[in-house]
Design an enzyme around this catalytic site. Structure first.
Site: not given
Ligand code: HSO
Ligand code: ZN
Length: 432
Positions: A186, A257, A254, A411, A126, A357, A323-324, A209, A416, A232
């Site tokens: 979808q 985002h 971040q 068993e 995706y 990133d 995550e980071h 999303n 076996h 993020s």
């Molecule tokens: N920080 C995002 C990835 C991304 N940053 C894409 C910029 N473009 C992942 O958490």
């Molecule tokens: Zn990012």
């Protein structure tokens, strides 16, 4: 708006839970997503087109846009093409270094065991589109699959009247085999179950999303998925040596985002904490995406925190499992020693999260919402399956005969035991 500095030691149980149990927000769309998935599964392209018209407001002609990606690649300007190629090359190089070798070893006389790795045959990636078009995510999702040797990499990306040319070009450069302009739940359902146009895959990966994330949760079981990647997150652990402006820049970056992004700075130094809070406020003011940034800063899982020691600061980061994780402190390597749970770690003042990133080579598709407690981000292994292999010699089997037959008998699985005994008996008679 000014950002309050909170003290780690003063956080109550509810405040701590807000930091540590972040909600990916998928619950709210679960019901709708179930219906979308079911309709795409049973009705195929017709349902895909209907949802695309309803949610994206686009009447798609051809769902497949593989050739458009190649055209976009040829038409973008040279500087852009170079940037895509350079980023993709770094990501490729880092992921090639991860490819495991098949191996075999004799663990004891006549007992040779090993592992071999083979790519999954068909995977779906995706690639987010629309207002947040992410060419970088195309590279991060597709390149590791190609490096792993996946035979057929399908890509889905949301349609628009004007598809983002850089995203299309990046999809082509990264090496996708088939590209479809469909997004949201979808798209995930199309990959999971196949439609007249979309090839059914065995594993679906990539960020999206809440609709995409809820759909991945819904189809899990019928198809493999990577993990649920939500908005993020970054935690910056800083000491007094850190430049507050740089710490703030990490948070603001971040935060831009997503209004649901979570960003935290934690430091043992009171002055640094105050300076970071002030700098975040100032920098947010200057950014085009100020509204998104302010929303993210206002989240319960976001904030500037003061710890009583760097030890408390790093413990907080470990419990957060971000995550980071950025560590900007004198003793960064020994602080890192105490971290087990983080998607991707950035050490030192010259290592912005944005490097990972886009272009340093590590993957940016990473577990959020505490997922780093149990998994890492996208990697070559994500696209491989492993098989174990063994060969026993007569001596190797004889050595284990009693162990196997004893356990098999316990068993109640006499056949076996017999499959082993008969070989050992053969061997005895051969020897006579
Ligand atoms: N920080 C995002 C990835 C991304 N940053 C894409 C910029 N473009 C992942 O958490
Ligand atoms: Zn990012």
């Amino acid at each position: 708006m000014t950002i309050d500095v909170q003290t780690v030691a003063d956080l109550g149980p509810d405040d701590r839970a807000a930091f540590f149990d972040r909600d990916a927000g998928i619950e709210s769309v679960r019901g709708d997503v179930r219906e979308i998935v079911e309709r795409v599964r049973t009705e195929g392209d017709v349902a895909v087109r209907e949802y695309t018209s309803e949610f994206d407001d686009v009447e798609v002609g051809n769902l497949e846009i593989t050739d458009d990606c190649e055209r976009a690649y040829d038409e973008i300007d040279d500087g852009m093409r170079d940037a895509i190629e350079r980023a993709a090359a770094n990501v490729r190089e880092f992921h090639e270094a991860q490819r495991p070798e098949d191996w075999r070893r004799e663990f004891s006389e006549g007992r040779t065991l090993g592992r071999r790795f083979r790519p999954i045959e068909r995977v779906g990636v995706y690639v987010p589109g629309g207002s947040a078009a992410y060419p970088s995510s195309a590279i991060m999702g597709i390149v590791p699959a190609v490096v792993a040797g996946v035979d057929h990499v399908s890509v889905v990306t949301p349609p628009a009247d004007d598809m983002h040319p850089v995203t299309l070009a990046a999809i082509h450069a990264a090496g996708a085999d088939a590209v479809y302009c469909v997004g949201g739940a979808q798209a995930i359902a199309g990959l999971a179950y196949g439609t007249e146009t979309i090839t059914r895959v065995q594993k679906v990966v990539g960020p999206g999303n809440k609709w995409v994330t809820a759909a991945k949760a819904e189809v899990r079981g019928d198809v493999e998925i990577d993990f649920l990647a939500g908005p993020s997150e970054v935690v910056v652990v800083a000491d007094e040596s850190a430049d507050p402006e740089l710490v703030a820049a990490e948070l603001v970056a971040q935060a831009e985002h997503d209004p649901n992004a979570s960003v935290v700075a934690v430091t043992d130094d009171a002055e640094t904490a105050d300076a970071v809070a002030a700098a975040v406020d100032e920098q947010a003011d200057a950014r085009e995406r100020e509204a998104v940034i302010r929303d993210a800063l206002g989240n319960d899982a976001s904030g500037v925190l003061r710890a009583r020691s760097m030890s408390e600061a790093i413990l907080f980061a470990e419990e957060y499992a971000p995550e980071h994780l950025s560590i900007i402190a004198e003793d960064d390597e020994s602080l890192l020693e105490r971290i087990d749970s983080a998607g991707s770690v950035f050490l030192g003042p010259n290592t912005p999260v944005a490097a990972g990133d886009y272009a340093s080579g590590t993957n940016h598709v990473l577990p959020t919402n505490g997922g780093a407690r149990v998994t890492g981000g996208l990697a070559v292994e994500t696209f491989l399956r492993s098989t174990t292999v063994q060969r026993l010699s007569e001596t190797g089997l004889a050595d284990m005969g009693e162990t196997i037959t004893t356990l098999a008998t316990a068993e109640g699985l006499e056949a076996h035991a017999e499959s082993v005994r008969s070989r050992l008996e053969d061997e005895t008679s051969d020897d006579e």
